[in-house]
Design a protein around this motif. Sequence first.
Motif, PDB file in Angstrom:
ATOM      1  N   TYR A 293       0.019 -55.814   8.470  1.00 20.37           N
ATOM      2  CA  TYR A 293      -1.220 -56.083   9.217  1.00 20.37           C
ATOM      3  C   TYR A 293      -2.247 -56.403   8.451  1.00 20.37           C
ATOM      4  O   TYR A 293      -2.131 -56.231   7.045  1.00 20.37           O
ATOM      5  CB  TYR A 293      -1.538 -54.690   9.777  1.00 20.37           C
TER       6      TYR A 293
ATOM      7  N   LYS B 235      -0.394 -50.178   6.573  1.00 17.83           N
ATOM      8  CA  LYS B 235       0.283 -49.664   8.014  1.00 17.83           C
ATOM      9  C   LYS B 235      -0.431 -48.528   8.563  1.00 17.83           C
ATOM     10  O   LYS B 235      -0.695 -48.457   9.733  1.00 17.83           O
ATOM     11  CB  LYS B 235       1.945 -49.450   7.829  1.00 17.83           C
TER      12      LYS B 235
ATOM     13  N   GLU C 265      -2.845 -48.904  11.781  1.00 21.53           N
ATOM     14  CA  GLU C 265      -2.521 -48.329  13.195  1.00 21.53           C
ATOM     15  C   GLU C 265      -3.393 -47.286  13.503  1.00 21.53           C
ATOM     16  O   GLU C 265      -3.639 -47.309  14.832  1.00 21.53           O
ATOM     17  CB  GLU C 265      -0.904 -47.576  13.101  1.00 21.53           C
TER      18      GLU C 265
END
Length: 232
Positions: free
Chosen positions: A77, A115, A119
Amino acid sequence: SIFKATNKKLGEGTNPAVPGVRREAIKVGAELSSKRNDPGYRLAAELMSRLGIRGQEIKDISKDIIESTTVNGKKQYYIHMKAKDFTVDPRSGRELFSIGTGKPNTSKAYIYVPKDLAESLIGYLKDNKFTKKYITEIHKNITLSNNKTKKWADLRSRIETLALQHHPELLPQLKYVLRHDKTTIDKNYLKMNPEAAIEMQMEMHKKLGLDVEAPKVKVEGEKPELGTPPQE
């Protein structure tokens, strides 16, 4: 020398950042989130302490600029940061419309987001929005700072100091990641695609120990600071 130049830049308009301020900011954010039952405080603190996002930029971060791609076969990401561009009312000076998230006149960048943080951000921003209150309350509760205003700037300064002390070769990369004035950044970094930028930053995070899980150096007489690189 590079040391004198960096120290001068870090000190302009502020007092030197106190070691341990990044760890404290994350603790403050977690405590405020628990007290207010709002994960936004923790997430804002981590964005500033782990990624060097400016306090003034937090309120403009939305799920729309958190993107993903594949790097070495794995989903990663990143935040697509673009300098803010806005129009103002010539009479009142009030901002009428703006686009972008980063501080005006800074460079664009693809900011790698680990991550776990990514998230959590995506989940939170589906139904919530960052506001100025998150930065204001975190600022009020930070004690490891000699600066009366913009204590969040200490979090960025400590990241640069860690690089200066342990990995000075990473300073040009940090200029890209921290998005200083675009005239100071090597144009080769600005040409990178998201995948190259992420791969570079993943390695940088490991070397500087920017993530919570990174090994810490035990310093005699004081607690290890978040971000202290492992001994080499």
